[in-house]
Write a protein that holds these residues in place. Structure first.
Motif, short mmCIF file in Angstrom:
data_model
loop_
_atom_site.label_atom_id
_atom_site.label_comp_id
_atom_site.label_asym_id
_atom_site.label_seq_id
_atom_site.Cartn_x
_atom_site.Cartn_y
_atom_site.Cartn_z
N LEU A 16 22.39 114.00 94.85
CA LEU A 16 21.16 113.42 94.03
C LEU A 16 19.57 114.11 94.50
O LEU A 16 19.12 114.15 93.57
N ALA A 17 19.72 114.47 95.70
CA ALA A 17 18.33 115.43 96.16
C ALA A 17 18.19 116.50 95.48
O ALA A 17 17.27 116.81 95.13
N GLN A 18 19.36 117.22 95.08
CA GLN A 18 19.21 118.46 94.48
C GLN A 18 19.29 118.27 92.82
O GLN A 18 19.38 119.27 92.17
N GLY A 19 19.06 117.03 92.27
CA GLY A 19 18.96 116.84 90.95
C GLY A 19 20.39 116.70 90.35
O GLY A 19 20.45 116.81 89.10
N GLN A 20 21.61 116.75 91.03
CA GLN A 20 22.79 116.70 90.18
C GLN A 20 23.18 115.25 90.60
O GLN A 20 24.14 114.84 91.08
N ALA A 21 22.59 114.42 89.66
CA ALA A 21 22.65 112.94 89.77
C ALA A 21 24.10 112.49 89.09
O ALA A 21 24.51 111.63 89.91
N PHE A 22 24.37 113.13 88.35
CA PHE A 22 25.94 113.03 87.58
C PHE A 22 26.95 113.33 88.34
O PHE A 22 28.08 112.64 88.52
N ALA A 23 26.67 114.55 89.29
CA ALA A 23 27.83 114.91 90.34
C ALA A 23 27.84 114.00 91.27
O ALA A 23 29.05 113.71 91.81
N ALA A 24 26.57 113.24 91.70
CA ALA A 24 26.85 111.96 92.59
C ALA A 24 27.64 110.78 92.09
O ALA A 24 28.24 110.26 92.78
N LEU A 25 27.18 110.80 90.87
CA LEU A 25 27.92 109.74 90.23
C LEU A 25 29.41 109.79 90.11
O LEU A 25 30.30 109.09 90.35
N ALA A 26 30.00 111.13 89.65
CA ALA A 26 31.10 111.34 89.88
C ALA A 26 31.97 111.35 90.98
O ALA A 26 33.25 111.00 91.28
N LEU A 27 31.21 111.77 91.96
CA LEU A 27 31.73 111.68 93.39
C LEU A 27 32.05 110.04 93.91
O LEU A 27 33.17 109.77 94.41
N ALA A 28 31.08 109.50 93.66
CA ALA A 28 31.30 107.97 93.99
C ALA A 28 32.37 107.36 92.98
O ALA A 28 33.24 106.40 93.43
N MET A 29 32.53 107.73 91.76
CA MET A 29 33.42 107.09 91.03
C MET A 29 34.93 107.57 91.62
O MET A 29 35.95 106.87 91.59
N ARG A 30 35.22 109.00 91.77
CA ARG A 30 36.50 109.39 92.57
C ARG A 30 36.71 108.55 93.58
O ARG A 30 37.91 108.37 93.80
N ASP A 31 35.76 108.44 94.53
CA ASP A 31 35.89 107.75 95.91
C ASP A 31 36.38 106.39 95.52
O ASP A 31 37.52 106.04 96.12
N LEU A 32 35.91 105.86 94.57
CA LEU A 32 36.31 104.29 94.42
C LEU A 32 37.83 104.24 93.66
O LEU A 32 38.45 103.52 94.07
N LEU A 33 38.17 105.20 92.89
CA LEU A 33 39.39 105.18 92.22
C LEU A 33 40.35 105.68 93.13
O LEU A 33 41.65 105.23 93.12
N GLU A 34 40.11 106.67 94.18
CA GLU A 34 41.14 107.05 94.97
C GLU A 34 41.25 106.19 96.55
O GLU A 34 42.19 105.80 96.89
N THR A 35 39.95 105.71 96.96
CA THR A 35 39.97 104.59 98.14
C THR A 35 40.36 103.38 97.79
O THR A 35 40.96 102.80 98.64
N GLY A 36 39.88 102.95 96.54
CA GLY A 36 40.31 101.73 96.03
C GLY A 36 38.99 100.77 96.29
O GLY A 36 37.97 101.18 96.77
N GLU A 37 39.06 99.78 95.35
CA GLU A 37 37.97 98.86 95.02
C GLU A 37 37.46 97.90 96.58
O GLU A 37 38.35 97.10 96.89
#
Lengths: 512, 518
Positions: A16-37
Motif C-alpha cells: 500500500l505504501a509503495q502504491g501497489q494497492a491492488f497487490a495489497a488487495l490480492a494478498l489479502a484476498m489470497r490470505d482469506l481464501l487460503e486461511t479461511g473466513e
C-alpha cells in the motif's frame, strides 16, 4: 513465504505504501481464501477495499465481518463506506451501533461528527466532536469537526480557537485555510480572507471551494467602496473611473470590413435569432458572416444551408466532426482575411450599430488588440449586479458566490433595452486584463503577433479567450470593455456536451 | 502532432506493400469466449484479418469448447480460466506472452441480452468489420510507432466524465488523473502490448473476485487504466470512424455521454429466444436412485424427491452444471451424478469444513468448504465453474442467507436453468431482528408479483416493497427481468430463468380478420 506469513510481516501495508494497492488487495484476498473466513482476514480485506474506494465490495466485506463478530471498528468501517456511497442515514445507523459497543471510541465519535456536518445537523456534529475531544483533547479530526460546527453555529471565537489549534498542528492545511477564509469573511475581514483564498486558488486550481471562498470575500469587500479602493490601490491593480479611456474617437473612416465568425452546434432557434440580428444591425461594416457548423445534426445543417440562400456575404463551413469551440473558431478564421474579426457565440443578440461601436473602440488606440461589449450574462462584463444571490430551498436569501444572469429578452425588448443602454452616456472604454469570450472583436495583426488561440490547451473553449487576453496584456496590448454596446447572451445554448462548470474548471486549471 | 486519414480506399496489396516496407507485424487476437454460442460470429469476423495471426482464446473453467475452436483454428492457444475478472483477468494473464507481438486485438463475448448483443456487434464491426477496417489498424500501427491503442470512435469515452466509482482506485494505483484522458468502454480494442507490460503485476489475478456488479470492481478499474496508461506514456490513440484520427489523448474528444450511446443499443436490440432444452425420457426416478444408493449418506423426504424429479425432468439428460449449497454428507452430490448421467459438473458447497475432505469416485463431483452466502465463496466457486444449469440452495439457516445466496448465484444461472430452494419451514421464519416483510418467503412471493406486472420498475408500490430487502442486500434489478417463473410446492421453491428479451407482453398476435366487436 505463505500469504498468511506475508500478511504477518506487513507485506500488505508495504504494498500500500509503495502504491501497489491492488497487490495489497490480492494478498489479502489470497490470505482469506487460503486461511479461511475469519474476522481478521475479512476486516483486512475490507480495509483495503475501503482504501481503494471499491465501496460495494468493502460494504459486503464489512457486513460479513460484522456477521462474524460485532465490533466497533468494523461498524466504523461500514458506516464510513455507506456514507461515501451516499447513504448517510444507514451510515449513521452503523456508526451508532458501533458507539453502543464502545461509547468512547473517538473514531466513531468523530465519524459521527463528520456525518452530521454533512447532514447540516451542526448541533449534533458539535456534540459528537465535543464528546470525542473530551476523551482525547488532541484528536485532530474531532478538532476540525468542532471548528466547522462552531463556525456554522456562529460561535466565531470558539471556531477561531480550534482553527488556530489545527494550524499549529499543521493538520489538513488546505481544508483549515478554507475555514479561515470563511471565518475572516464573517469577522468582517474580507481583505485577509481574499489573500488566503487567492493563495488557495493558486495552489489548487481545481478546487472550486477556494474560488467560491474568493468570490464571497470579494463580494463583501466590493460593498465597502472605501476599503475596496484602498485594498486595490495597495495591490496596484485597481482601475478608477479616471483611468478609463473615453471613446472620443469618431467612427474610423477606413471603411474596413469586419468578418463575423459564429461557431454553431445545434440550438437552431438561437442561431436563427442571432444571425437575424447580425444581418439587421451590422450595416456596411460587416464583411463576411462565417457560420461554422461544428458537428450539428443533419436538420441543423440543412437549416443553416437555407440561411445562406440569397446572402453572398454568408459562408457556411464545416468541421469534420464536433470538435469543440476553439477548433470551430479556427476553422472559421481560416476563411477570413479581414483586418479585424468578431468571434460571436450563437446564443447572442446584437444591437443596432454594434459593429461600428466595437470597431471605433478597437481603433481608439494603436495598441488596442481586443474589445468586447457589456451583456446581461457575461460574468464580469454584466450590466447591473455582477454576483447573484443564493436562494435556498426554504426561500432564505444569502450572499451568493455565483455570477448574476439575466433572462434572455424577446427581440423587441432587446432592442428597447439596447437603445436605453446606448443613450445612457456609456461611451466609456473600461480597460480589463481579461475579456469574456462570448463576443470579441479582435485586431488580426495583433492576434497573429501573439500566436492566436491555443487549440492544444483549450480545444473545447472555456478559457481560450482568457488565455489570449493574458498573452495580449503580456505583450503590451490594451483590452477594453465597450460600455455603450450591450450584446445579449443566453449562455449554455451550445456546446452542452460537458457542463460549462466542468469546462470552466478545466480551462482554469490550464490557464494557471 | 496527430494525423488524419480521410480516405480509406487503400487496397489489401497496398497495405501489404506498405507494411512490408515498414516491417512485418506480428499479430495476435485475444478472445475471452464466455458465451460459446457466439463463436461463429467471431469466426466470421476473423475472416477479415488477411494477415497471419495467433489466436488466444480463454474459456470458462468448465468449458469443453476447445476442440470446436481447434477445428476452426488448429493453431489456436486455448485455455480455461476461473470465472473471475471477466475478460480482463485472462488478458492480463496472457500479457507476458503477448509481449512478443507487435499488435494485439482484444475481444470478448457479451451476454445474450438485447442491447449487449447490439453493442458487441457494433464494436466488432468497428474493429474487425471488414478487410479494409482491419488493414486500417494494421497499417496505422505499423506507420506510427507511438500508437498504443485503437478502436471504434463511438466507443471511446471521455475519462473524466466516466471515471465513476473507480476514480479513487485509479488515483491510488496510477497517480493523479490527467486532463483529457479517455478509454474504450467495454475493453475491446487493438493495442500495442508493450505499453501495458507489467500490468498483470499491478493487478494480480487474486485481486479479482466473483460478483454481479456492473462497476466498481478491479476489472472496471483496469478498463479505464488502459486509456490512462496510454496518456501517461505520452502515446497516441487511434479512433476509427468514417475517417481515421490519430493523436495524443489530450487532443482527442471522448464521447461525453456514454449512457446515451449505451441506451441507444436497446432500440436496435435483436430478439433472440433460446430454444427450450430437449426433454428426453428418464428411466430411474430420483426416489429410486436414493433408495438404491450405497455411497455417502443421503436422506430426504420422499415427497421432496418427487417434487425435485418433476421440476428437473426437462434437464435430466442435458449436460448440466449443477451447484448445491448445503451438501451435508456429500451423498446428494453422488445422487445428482447418477441422476444427470450427461452432467458435466456437480459442485457442492457447505459451511462444514469436513466436506472439503470428501472424496468422490465420479470425477465430475467436487465439494468445497465455504458459506455460500459469503462473497468469497462465490470467488471459490467461479474458479471451478462460471455458469450453472441447476442451482440448489439446501442450506437455508436463516432467511437472510437464502436471499443472499439467490442474489449471488442467480446471475450465473444459464437461461433455461432452474434455481431451487429447499427447506420452506426454515424460510418462513422472519429475518433476524426484522419483520415478516423481509423473510425469504416474502422475497420469493415478491418475485411472483414482479412477474405479473409489466414495467414493474416504474411502479412505486413494488419499488417500496423491494426497498426493505435493499437495506440488507445489493439488489441488481436486472435479476428480476430474467425470472421466467416462480413455483411454490410444499417442499421447494423453483425459479426458472430465461433470456431477458424473451419476457414481457410482446406484440399482439391476431388469429383472423373476422370480428363482430370493433
Amino acid at each position: 513465504m505463505s500469504h498468511a506469513a506475508q500478511i504477518k510481516s506487513g507485506q500488505g501495508d508495504i504494498d500500500l505504501a509503495q502504491g501497489q494497492a491492488f497487490a495489497a488487495l490480492a494478498l489479502a484476498m489470497r490470505d482469506l481464501l487460503e486461511t479461511g473466513e475469519n474476522f481478521d482476514t475479512v476486516t483486512r480485506l475490507a480495509r483495503i477495499e475501503s482504501i481503494l474506494g471499491l465501496n460495494l465490495r468493502a460494504k459486503r466485506s464489512w457486513q460479513r465481518a460484522l456477521k462474524i463478530k460485532k465490533d466497533a471498528l468494523a461498524y466504523a468501517g461500514l458506516g464510513s463506506v455507506l456514507f461515501q456511497m451516499g447513504d448517510a442515514a444507514a451510515g449513521n445507523m452503523a456508526l451508532n451501533a458501533g458507539l453502543a459497543l464502545e461509547p468512547e471510541n473517538t473514531v466513531l465519535l468523530s465519524s459521527l461528527a463528520v456525518s452530521h456536518l454533512y447532514l447540516q445537523d451542526f448541533i449534533s456534529a458539535q456534540r459528537y466532536a465535543a464528546q470525542a475531544l473530551s476523551v482525547d483533547p488532541d484528536h485532530l479530526e474531532a478538532t476540525l469537526c468542532r471548528a466547522k460546527a462552531e463556525l456554522m453555529l456562529g460561535n466565531l471565537a470558539l471556531a477561531s480557537f480550534y482553527i488556530d489549534k489545527l494550524l499549529q498542528k499543521g493538520y489538513k492545511p488546505k481544508e483549515v485555510s478554507l475555514l479561515q477564509v470563511d471565518i475572516l469573511h464573517r469577522q468582517d475581514q474580507p481583505e485577509a480572507a481574499l489573500f488566503i483564498a487567492a493563495t488557495l486558488c493558486d495552489e489548487n486550481p481545481n478546487a472550486f471551494e477556494a474560488i467560491k471562498g474568493f468570490r464571497r470575500a470579494f463580494r463583501t469587500l466590493i460593498k465597502k467602496p472605501a476599503r475596496y479602493m484602498e485594498f486595490m490601490d495597495g495591490l496596484d491593480i485597481a482601475w478608477r473611473p479616471a483611468r478609463a479611456r473615453v471613446a472620443t474617437c469618431a467612427l474610423p473612416a477606413d471603411h474596413a470590413k469586419i468578418d463575423v465568425i459564429i461557431p454553431i452546434h445545434n440550438a437552431l432557434n438561437q442561431v436563427e435569432a442571432c444571425i437575424q440580428t447580425v444581418r439587421a444591425h451590422s450595416a456596411e461594416r460587416l464583411g463576411r458572416l462565417i457560420l461554422v457548423n461544428d458537428g450539428s445534426t443533419p436538420q441543423t445543417v440543412e437549416a443553416l444551408a437555407d440561411f445562406i440562400g440569397g446572402h453572398a456575404d454568408t459562408v457556411l463551413v464545416h468541421t469534420l466532426r464536433r470538435s469543440g469551440f476553439t477548433n470551430a473558431v479556427l476553422r472559421g478564421l481560416a476563411e477570413s482575411d479581414a483586418p479585424a474579426f468578431v468571434v460571436l457565440n450563437s446564443d447572442t443578440l446584437v444591437p443596432e450599430r454594434w459593429l461600428d461601436k466595437l470597431y471605433s473602440a478597437l481603433r481608439s488606440g494603436a495598441k488596442t488588440a481586443m474589445v468586447s461589449p457589456m451583456s446581461n450574462n457575461a460574468v464580469w462584463q454584466n450590466y447591473g449586479p455582477v454576483f447573484a444571490d443564493d436562494v435556498f430551498a426554504d426561500g432564505d436569501v444569502a450572499d451568493g458566490d455565483s455570477f448574476c444572469t439575466a433572462p434572455f429578452p424577446v427581440l423587441q425588448e432587446h432592442f428597447r433595452l439596447a437603445r436605453i443602454g446606448a443613450g445612457m452616456g456609456g461611451d466609456t472604454l473600461v480597460p480589463l486584463p481579461i475579456l469574456h469570450g462570448f463576443c470579441i472583436l479582435v485586431d488580426r495583426s495583433a492576434y497573429d503577433a501573439v500566436g492566436g488561440f491555443d487549440l492544444s490547451a483549450y480545444p473545447e473553449g472555456y478559457g481560450e479567450t482568457q488565455d489570449l487576453s493574458l498573452r495580449f496584456t503580456k505583450a503590451g496590448y490594451d483590452l477594453f470593455v465597450v460600455t455603450d454596446c450591450i450584446v445579449y447572451h443566453e449562455r449554455g445554448g451550445e456546446y452542452l456536451a460537458k457542463t460549462p462548470r466542468k469546462l470552466e474548471q478545466c480551462g482554469a486549471a490550464k490557464a494557471i | 502532432m496527430g494525423w488524419r486519414c480521410g480516405i480509406k480506399s487503400h487496397t489489401y496489396s497496398i497495405v501489404v506493400l506498405t507494411i512490408g516496407v515498414l516491417g512485418v507485424q506480428k499479430i495476435a487476437v485475444v478472445l475471452h469466449l464466455f458465451y460459446e454460442e457466439q463463436w461463429p460470429d467471431f469466426v466470421a469476423a476473423f475472416a477479415n484479418i488477411r494477415h497471419t495471426f495467433t489466436l488466444f482464446v480463454s474459456l470458462r473453467p468448465e468449458s469443453e469448447f476447445a476442440d470446436q475452436i481447434r477445428q476452426d483454428f488448429p493453431a489456436a492457444i486455448v485455455q480455461r480460466f476461473p470465472n473471475l475478472g471477466r475478460d480482463v483477468a485472462p488478458f492480463l494473464a496472457w500479457l507476458p506472452e503477448l509481449q512478443s507481438y507487435d499488435l494485439v486485438c482484444k475481444l470478448h463475448s457479451k451476454r445474450s441480452e438485447g442491447r449487449h448483443l447490439v453493442w458487441r456487434k457494433v464494436v466488432m464491426d468497428g474493429l474487425l468489420g471488414s478487410v479494409e477496417i482491419v488493414d486500417d489498424y494494421i497499417l496505422a500501427f505499423a506507420k506510427d510507432g507511438d500508437i498504443a491503442l485503437g478502436g471504434a470512435r463511438f466507443n471511446y469515452v471521455d475519462g473524466a466524465g466516466h471515471v465513476t466509482v473507480c476514480g479513487r482506485a485509479l488515483r491510488l494505483q496510477h497517480g493523479a488523473l490527467p486532463k483529457g484522458w479517455g478509454f474504450f468502454a467495454g475493453t475491446m480494442f487493438w493495442c500495442r502490448p508493450q505499453v501495458f507490460a507489467g500490468l498483470e503485476q499491478t493487478y494480480p489475478l487474486a485481486c479479482f473476485s466473483a460478483h454481479g456488479d456492473t462497476d466498481g470492481q478491479p476489472e472496471h478499474v483496469v478498463e479505464r487504466a488502459f486509456g490512462l496508461i496510454v496518456m501517461q506514456a505520452n502515446k497516441k490513440i487511434m479512433l476509427h470512424d468514417t475517417e481515421i484520427l490519430v493523436d495524443h489523448p489530450s487532443q482527442l474528444y471522448g464521447n461525453p455521454n456514454w449512457a446515451d450511446t449505451y441506451d441507444a443499443f436497446q432500440e436496435g436490440a435483436a430478439q433472440k429466444i433460446d430454444d427450450a432444452p430437449a426433454v428426453l425420457g428418464a428411466p430411474l426416478s430420483l426416489l429410486q436412485l436414493v433408495q438404491a444408493h450405497d455411497g455417502y449418506v443421503c436422506g430426504s423426504w420422499s415427497g421432496t424427491l418427487i417434487q425435485y424429479d418433476q421440476c428437473l425432468q426437462g434437464l435430466r439428460h442435458a449436460p448440466v452444471r449443477l451447484l448445491q449449497a448445503g451438501i451435508q454428507n456429500g451423498g446428494a452430490l453422488e445422487i445428482w451424478g447418477k441422476y444427470f448421467t450427461n452432467g458435466r459438473i456437480i459442485l457442492g458447497c457447505d459451511t462444514d469444513q469436513r466436506c472439503a475432505e470428501l472424496t468422490f469416485e465420479d470425477a465430475r463431483i467436487k465439494a468445497i468448504h465455504a458459506d455460500a452466502a459469503s462473497p468469497y465463496a462465490k470467488t471459490k466457486v467461479m474458479k471451478i465453474c462460471g455458469q450453472f444449469d441447476v442451482i440448489i440452495d439446501n442450506s437455508p439457516s436463516a432467511a437472510r442467507d437464502s436471499i443472499a445466496v439467490f442474489l449471488h448465484y442467480f446471475p450465473n444461472l444459464n437461461a433455461g436453468g432452474v434455481y431451487i430452494v429447499e427447506g420452506l419451514q426454515n424460510l418462513a421464519a422472519p429475518a433476524q431482528g426484522g419483520s415478516d416483510d423481509t423473510s425469504a418467503h416474502a422475497f420469493f412471493r415478491l418475485l411472483c408479483d414482479i412477474l405479473q406486472r409489466p414495467e414493474w420498475a416504474n411502479q412505486p408500490d413494488l419499488c417500496a416493497r423491494i426497498a426493505p430487502f435493499e437495506s440488507a442486500h445489493d439488489i441488481d434489478f436486472a435479476i428480476f427481468r430474467s425470472v421466467q417463473s416462480v413455483e411454490f410446492t410444499p417442499a421447494l421453491i423453483t425459479i426458472r430463468k430465461t433470456a431477458m428479451q424473451a419476457l414481457g407482453q410482446g406484440s399482439m398476435v391476431w388469429s383472423d380478420r373476422k370480428a363482430i366487436a370493433p
